[in-house]
Enzyme design. Structure first.
Site, PDB file in Angstrom:
ATOM      1  N   ASN A 178       0.831  -1.210   0.000  1.00 27.35           N
ATOM      2  CA  ASN A 178       0.000   0.000   0.000  1.00 27.35           C
ATOM      3  C   ASN A 178       0.866   1.262   0.000  1.00 27.35           C
ATOM      4  OD1 ASN A 178      -2.689   1.255   0.248  1.00 27.35           O
ATOM      5  ND2 ASN A 178      -1.880   1.968   2.215  1.00 27.35           N
ATOM      6  N   SER A 238       7.766  10.978   8.503  1.00 21.66           N
ATOM      7  CA  SER A 238       7.572  10.881   9.953  1.00 21.66           C
ATOM      8  C   SER A 238       8.913  10.882  10.660  1.00 21.66           C
ATOM      9  CB  SER A 238       6.838   9.570  10.255  1.00 21.66           C
ATOM     10  OG  SER A 238       6.911   9.268  11.625  1.00 21.66           O
ATOM     11  N   TYR A 271       5.965  -0.478   9.027  1.00 18.49           N
ATOM     12  CA  TYR A 271       5.431   0.875   8.814  1.00 18.49           C
ATOM     13  C   TYR A 271       6.565   1.897   8.733  1.00 18.49           C
ATOM     14  CZ  TYR A 271       4.141   5.534  10.139  1.00 18.49           C
ATOM     15  OH  TYR A 271       4.083   6.900  10.192  1.00 18.49           O
ATOM     16  N   LYS A 306       8.225   4.382   5.419  1.00 16.06           N
ATOM     17  CA  LYS A 306       8.517   5.823   5.328  1.00 16.06           C
ATOM     18  C   LYS A 306       9.955   6.028   4.834  1.00 16.06           C
ATOM     19  CE  LYS A 306       4.544   7.430   6.452  1.00 16.06           C
ATOM     20  NZ  LYS A 306       3.705   8.055   5.428  1.00 16.06           N
ATOM     21  N   ASN A 318      -3.014   5.784  19.401  1.00 13.21           N
ATOM     22  CA  ASN A 318      -2.256   6.979  19.772  1.00 13.21           C
ATOM     23  C   ASN A 318      -2.758   7.566  21.090  1.00 13.21           C
ATOM     24  OD1 ASN A 318      -2.325   7.267  16.378  1.00 13.21           O
ATOM     25  ND2 ASN A 318      -0.373   7.275  17.422  1.00 13.21           N
ATOM     26  N   ARG A 326       5.648  -0.096  25.835  1.00 17.12           N
ATOM     27  CA  ARG A 326       5.126  -0.666  24.594  1.00 17.12           C
ATOM     28  C   ARG A 326       6.309  -0.997  23.686  1.00 17.12           C
ATOM     29  NH1 ARG A 326       1.059   2.991  21.019  1.00 17.12           N
ATOM     30  NH2 ARG A 326       2.916   4.318  20.894  1.00 17.12           N
TER      31      ARG A 326
HETATM   32  C1  UD1 Z   1       3.081   6.437  16.777  1.00 14.60           C
HETATM   33  C2  UD1 Z   1       3.843   5.413  16.010  1.00 14.60           C
HETATM   34  C3  UD1 Z   1       4.613   6.139  14.940  1.00 14.60           C
HETATM   35  C4  UD1 Z   1       3.640   6.874  14.028  1.00 14.60           C
HETATM   36  C5  UD1 Z   1       2.775   7.803  14.853  1.00 14.60           C
HETATM   37  C6  UD1 Z   1       1.682   8.423  13.999  1.00 14.60           C
HETATM   38  C7  UD1 Z   1       4.352   3.454  17.358  1.00 14.60           C
HETATM   39  C8  UD1 Z   1       5.371   2.744  18.172  1.00 14.60           C
HETATM   40  N1  UD1 Z   1       4.714   4.652  16.885  1.00 14.60           N
HETATM   41  O1  UD1 Z   1       4.013   7.386  17.348  1.00 14.60           O
HETATM   42  O2  UD1 Z   1       5.383   5.223  14.195  1.00 14.60           O
HETATM   43  O3  UD1 Z   1       4.351   7.633  13.077  1.00 14.60           O
HETATM   44  O4  UD1 Z   1       2.175   7.098  15.927  1.00 14.60           O
HETATM   45  O5  UD1 Z   1       0.571   7.637  13.908  1.00 14.60           O
HETATM   46  O6  UD1 Z   1       3.267   2.965  17.140  1.00 14.60           O
HETATM   47  N2  UD1 Z   1       1.149   6.168  25.003  1.00 14.60           N
HETATM   48  C9  UD1 Z   1       0.665   5.712  26.204  1.00 14.60           C
HETATM   49  N3  UD1 Z   1      -0.570   5.107  26.214  1.00 14.60           N
HETATM   50  C10 UD1 Z   1      -1.325   4.951  25.082  1.00 14.60           C
HETATM   51  C11 UD1 Z   1      -0.822   5.429  23.873  1.00 14.60           C
HETATM   52  C12 UD1 Z   1       0.443   6.017  23.859  1.00 14.60           C
HETATM   53  O7  UD1 Z   1       1.300   5.825  27.249  1.00 14.60           O
HETATM   54  O8  UD1 Z   1      -2.432   4.391  25.162  1.00 14.60           O
HETATM   55  C13 UD1 Z   1       2.459   6.834  24.984  1.00 14.60           C
HETATM   56  C14 UD1 Z   1       3.473   6.149  24.083  1.00 14.60           C
HETATM   57  O9  UD1 Z   1       4.182   5.178  24.780  1.00 14.60           O
HETATM   58  C15 UD1 Z   1       4.341   7.334  23.639  1.00 14.60           C
HETATM   59  C16 UD1 Z   1       3.371   8.523  23.639  1.00 14.60           C
HETATM   60  O10 UD1 Z   1       2.274   8.131  24.463  1.00 14.60           O
HETATM   61  O11 UD1 Z   1       5.333   7.579  24.588  1.00 14.60           O
HETATM   62  C17 UD1 Z   1       2.869   8.873  22.267  1.00 14.60           C
HETATM   63  O12 UD1 Z   1       2.342   7.687  21.671  1.00 14.60           O
HETATM   64  P1  UD1 Z   1       1.571   7.696  20.273  1.00 14.60           P
HETATM   65  O13 UD1 Z   1       0.523   8.752  20.275  1.00 14.60           O
HETATM   66  O14 UD1 Z   1       1.145   6.299  19.969  1.00 14.60           O
HETATM   67  O15 UD1 Z   1       2.686   8.187  19.240  1.00 14.60           O
HETATM   68  P2  UD1 Z   1       4.117   7.549  18.896  1.00 14.60           P
HETATM   69  O16 UD1 Z   1       4.309   6.220  19.506  1.00 14.60           O
HETATM   70  O17 UD1 Z   1       5.131   8.585  19.210  1.00 14.60           O
END
Ligand code: UD1
Length: 340
Positions: A101, A126, A151, A155, A200, A296
């Site tokens: 994709n 990204s 993923y 990029k 996220n 995670r």
């Molecule tokens: C994530 C993706 C990244 C992608 C971006 C945009 C992963 C590992 N990374 O970034 O590749 O470009 O989204 O979609 O999937 N967190 C929590 N609890 C949650 C969710 C997140 O504690 O339920 C924390 C995470 O550990 C991190 C921070 O919040 O430290 C941000 O997380 P998130 O919003 O998922 O973004 P990224 O992991 O930075």
């Protein structure tokens, strides 16, 4: 009126960019297969701007269909390519779907550009390409680290495809490396719309606060950061959308300094997960239910942007604060709840 193709234009960042483009006098054509978005977004863009963008629903990974689209739209002044799969975790289960994709659609678009004399493309990249950088804040010339997920690898591969295309074809590229886009339009008419359980942080926070989820899991509090939770550079999606308008204008006005330019888009400030939660609680007045769980897999400890290149070259700067980001995300979640 200059016509811009916005692929993935019904998605989160794409819809905000379509709004800003229209408000800056561009004609917008959206292509989206609606695999992770809703067609209703078009009506909401129209409510904000007064104009419903042209829309074609098809899959850009379909080579013949994409070629047909470009023959019909050879008068495009530029392309912003958002459409892609974007969940790192999911890509571990569906690696080939991600490769097909994300790289296939880019190649089809580049063929369409080559065959119809369309020169300019802005690409959604990204900060994931950097992995855990050796130096912070991270600059655009920091090396790619081995990707943790298919993923992230797509990029990197897409940037490589674009680099050679810009050297070997009459194609010019601006790749924008986003840090963590959050928030929503101030109208609360468009925002992030995760299907199913959000991956996220911010949609998980707002869904927990509104009662759709029971409890936010904070992934790890033993990182080497002030409060032990991971640090990211969160950026308001409207600031991000504005950077795309500036990138398109830069190309149209022949301001690019090379055939492929790369810019970090962040605020340059890092915040921990706990700081994000505190900001949310402050602006919403809601006490958030959360618990600390283990890290995670694949998460980096800390990353934030060196934004000097974008500030100086694009003349762009993110202006919205973390509190503004969280308030707009909360207003969007509340507006969604009223609609359902
Ligand atoms: C994530 C993706 C990244 C992608 C971006 C945009 C992963 C590992 N990374 O970034 O590749 O470009 O989204 O979609 O999937 N967190 C929590 N609890 C949650 C969710 C997140 O504690 O339920 C924390 C995470 O550990 C991190 C921070 O919040 O430290 C941000 O997380 P998130 O919003 O998922 O973004 P990224 O992991 O930075």
């Amino acid at each position: 009126m200059k016509k811009i193709l916005v692929t993935g234009g019904t998605g989160f960042i794409g819809s905000h960019t379509a709004v800003e483009l229209q408000q800056h006098g561009y004609e917008v054509v959206i292509v989206d297969n609606l695999s992770n978005s809703s067609v209703d977004v078009l009506d909401n863009i129209a409510k904000i701007t007064g104009t419903r963008p042209a829309f074609e629903q098809f899959d850009l990974a379909d080579q013949a269909r994409t070629a047909k689209f470009f023959r019909e739209h050879h008068d495009l002044s530029g392309i912003i390519h958002f459409a892609a799969y974007k969940a790192a975790g999911e890509s571990m289960e569906k690696p080939l779907e991600y490769y097909r994709n994300n790289t296939g659609s880019l190649i089809n678009i580049l063929e369409g550009m080559r065959d119809n004399g369309i020169r300019d493309i802005v690409f959604s990249s990204s900060c994931t390409v950097y992995g855990q950088p050796d130096q912070l804040p991270v600059t655009e010339d920091s090396p790619f680290k081995t990707a943790w997920s298919p993923y992230g690898n797509t990029k990197q591969i897409c940037e490589d495809i674009l680099r050679f295309s810009s050297q070997l074809l009459p194609v010019r590229v601006i790749a924008l490396r986003y840090f963590n886009p959050i928030g929503a339009h101030e109208s609360a008419l468009i925002g992030e719309l995760p299907l199913g359980v959000p991956n996220n942080l911010v949609p998980y926070i707002t869904q927990t606060a509104i009662g759709k989820r029971e409890c936010l899991s904070v992934f790890g509090n033993n990182y080497n950061t002030p409060d032990g939770t991971a640090i990211r550079d969160y950026i308001h999606v409207v600031d991000l959308a504005n950077a795309h308008v500036i990138a398109v204008e830069r190309m149209i006005r022949e301001k690019c300094k090379s055939r492929m330019e790369i810019f970090n888009l962040g605020t340059g400030e890092g915040y921990t997960v706990m700081e994000v939660i505190r900001s949310f609680e402050r602006v919403s007045g809601v006490k958030l239910n959360y618990k600390i769980v283990s890290r995670r897999p694949g998460d980096v400890e800390k990353v934030w942007a060196d934004t000097r290149l974008a500030n100086e070259e694009l003349g762009w700067k993110a202006v919205r604060t973390l509190d503004e980001m969280m308030l707009s995300a909360w207003n969007w979640e509340k507006a969604l709840a009223q609609r359902q």
